[in-house]
Design a protein around this motif. Structure first.
Motif, PDB file in Angstrom:
ATOM      1  N   TYR A 221       0.831  -1.212   0.000  1.00 59.19           N
ATOM      2  CA  TYR A 221       0.000   0.000   0.000  1.00 59.19           C
ATOM      3  C   TYR A 221       0.862   1.258   0.000  1.00 59.19           C
ATOM      4  N   THR A 222       0.272   2.345  -0.501  1.00 59.84           N
ATOM      5  CA  THR A 222       0.881   3.667  -0.485  1.00 59.84           C
ATOM      6  C   THR A 222      -0.085   4.642   0.179  1.00 59.84           C
ATOM      7  N   GLU A 223       0.439   5.480   1.059  1.00 58.08           N
ATOM      8  CA  GLU A 223      -0.406   6.446   1.768  1.00 58.08           C
ATOM      9  C   GLU A 223      -0.396   7.800   1.057  1.00 58.08           C
ATOM     10  N   PRO A 251      -7.142  11.977   1.861  1.00 50.91           N
ATOM     11  CA  PRO A 251      -6.267  10.989   2.517  1.00 50.91           C
ATOM     12  C   PRO A 251      -6.807   9.564   2.350  1.00 50.91           C
ATOM     13  N   GLN A 252      -5.931   8.657   1.939  1.00 44.82           N
ATOM     14  CA  GLN A 252      -6.333   7.268   1.714  1.00 44.82           C
ATOM     15  C   GLN A 252      -5.099   6.393   1.538  1.00 44.82           C
ATOM     16  N   ARG A 253      -5.292   5.078   1.692  1.00 43.25           N
ATOM     17  CA  ARG A 253      -4.253   4.082   1.402  1.00 43.25           C
ATOM     18  C   ARG A 253      -4.614   3.389   0.102  1.00 43.25           C
ATOM     19  N   GLU A 258       4.661   1.620  -3.188  1.00 44.14           N
ATOM     20  CA  GLU A 258       5.003   3.044  -3.246  1.00 44.14           C
ATOM     21  C   GLU A 258       5.973   3.400  -4.372  1.00 44.14           C
ATOM     22  N   SER A 365      -8.581   1.082  -2.467  1.00 43.38           N
ATOM     23  CA  SER A 365      -8.112   2.026  -1.456  1.00 43.38           C
ATOM     24  C   SER A 365      -9.018   1.991  -0.242  1.00 43.38           C
ATOM     25  N   ILE A 368      -7.791   6.806   5.586  1.00 43.83           N
ATOM     26  CA  ILE A 368      -6.865   6.827   6.715  1.00 43.83           C
ATOM     27  C   ILE A 368      -7.137   8.081   7.565  1.00 43.83           C
TER      28      ILE A 368
END
Length: 368
Positions: A221-223, A251-253, A258, A365, A368
């Motif tokens: 995952y990427t934030e 904002p989300q994962r 990444e 997604s 977060i």
């Protein structure tokens, strides 16, 4: 002559298979246990492996697992042999990457048919990979020399200028020359990286086994917006355009590793900067809809005609005689292939004279 490795702990069964395959003009190597079989596989790199499931110390499943984790052995066709028709064992073997399953006792025809089928598919897959490589070599041969020489000439020319006139140059002129060398070096480095990545993706998409090795990366995952902020901090020669970027990020994962996420955004931003003038707006938006990320990058540059959109591909540039932009044409293709690898879809809409909008949808997604 195809080379076949037999891994079977029962002597009579092993010798019978050896005799059958030798009569069919296969080169046969045999091992009485899994540990010896793994060593022979690494030594001889067979074209196909027949392996019993139930063996002491190292089982057939363990042999298969070890092979699939070794890049040099992962693509070898693998047929499991078992004395028991167990659905659970069958599923376990196939999930580990077995290509076929033979239940003992099997007939000579069943054995030979299974071997022929798996070898044919393996050779077809190899031919497809070679075809992709040939196509890539042709594309690289056409585009790589110019794209490599442009930054390389900049490095050589500017460094020679420093050598010849260093004593007469001011501090500012020296620093400007060093900056030009660094910019050309960064461009050359990125170009080589992109060509290597394109080659890797061509091989990856042509080989299901290579794709299996990549599965762990596909679950990372990427934030956001943290990762996007890092992209904007590392724009390289495009750093002056940072002030042109307008962001709207929820904002989300996002389920994308990444490094690959940043590569996609970097290439799409580079494309937007390349085809729009400094001082014009580039909008970057990432929102969440129904558990998926919707990423949009919009520029207000020259845009592309319909025929240009239909021709997008690696090593393709448009109207270079009119616009002397730098680049190999790889960026959009790399972004598209990486996007699809993670289950997303990249779409391009463009109007000549008004700009281009690139949208990515379909990445999983959560907030977060």
């Amino acid at each position: 002559m195809p080379k076949i490795l037999i891994i079977e702990d029962q002597l009579e069964v092993r010798q019978n298979i050896e005799d059958i395959l030798s009569l069919e003009d296969y080169e046969v190597i045999s091992a009485p246990d899994g540990e010896t079989g793994l060593a022979l596989a690494k030594q001889h790199l067979p074209d196909l492996i027949l392996c019993d499931v139930m063996m002491p110390r190292v089982t057939g499943f363990e042999v298969l697992m070890s092979l699939r984790q070794d890049p040099n052995l992962a693509v070898i066709p693998f047929i499991l042999l078992t004395a028991k028709a167990d659905h659970h064992a069958f599923r376990q073997g196939m999930e580990l990457g077995a290509d076929d399953y033979l239940t003992k006792p099997f007939t000579i025809d069943e054995l030979l048919h299974a071997i022929t089928t798996r070898l044919d598919r393996h050779y077809q897959r190899q031919a497809m990979v070679e075809s992709r490589l040939d196509n890539l070599r042709q594309q690289v041969t056409r585009s790589l020399p110019h794209e490599l020489l442009t930054p390389l000439n900049g490095i050589l020319g500017t460094s020679q200028l420093l050598i010849n006139f260093y004593d007469s140059l001011s501090h500012n002129e020296v620093m400007e020359s060093l900056h030009d060398i660094k910019t050309s070096g960064e461009r050359l480095h990125r170009l080589v990286e992109n060509f290597l990545l394109m080659a890797d993706l061509d091989l990856l998409l042509a080989s299901p086994t290579r794709l299996e090795v990549w599965q762990s990366r596909l679950s990372q995952y990427t934030e956001l917006p943290l990762s996007l902020a890092l992209v904007l901090e590392n724009l390289g020669q495009n750093q002056p355009r940072r002030q042109d970027v307008e962001m709207m990020i929820v904002p989300q994962r996002v389920q994308v590793a990444e490094p690959d996420f940043q590569k996609i955004v970097q290439e799409l931003l580079d494309n937007a900067f390349k085809f729009s003038l400094p001082g014009t707006l580039v909008q970057l938006e990432a929102v969440a809809k129904n558990g998926t990320c919707h990423l949009t990058i919009r520029d207000h540059g020259r845009g592309m005609a319909k025929e240009e959109l239909n021709s997008i591909g690696a090593h393709v540039q448009f109207r270079r005689h009119e616009f002397e932009q730098q680049g190999s044409g790889l960026g959009l293709t790399l972004a598209q292939r990486l996007t699809e690898l993670y289950g997303g879809k990249l779409a391009i809409a463009s109007v000549p004279g008004e700009g281009t909008t690139i949208t990515i949808q379909g990445w999983e997604s959560d907030s977060i």
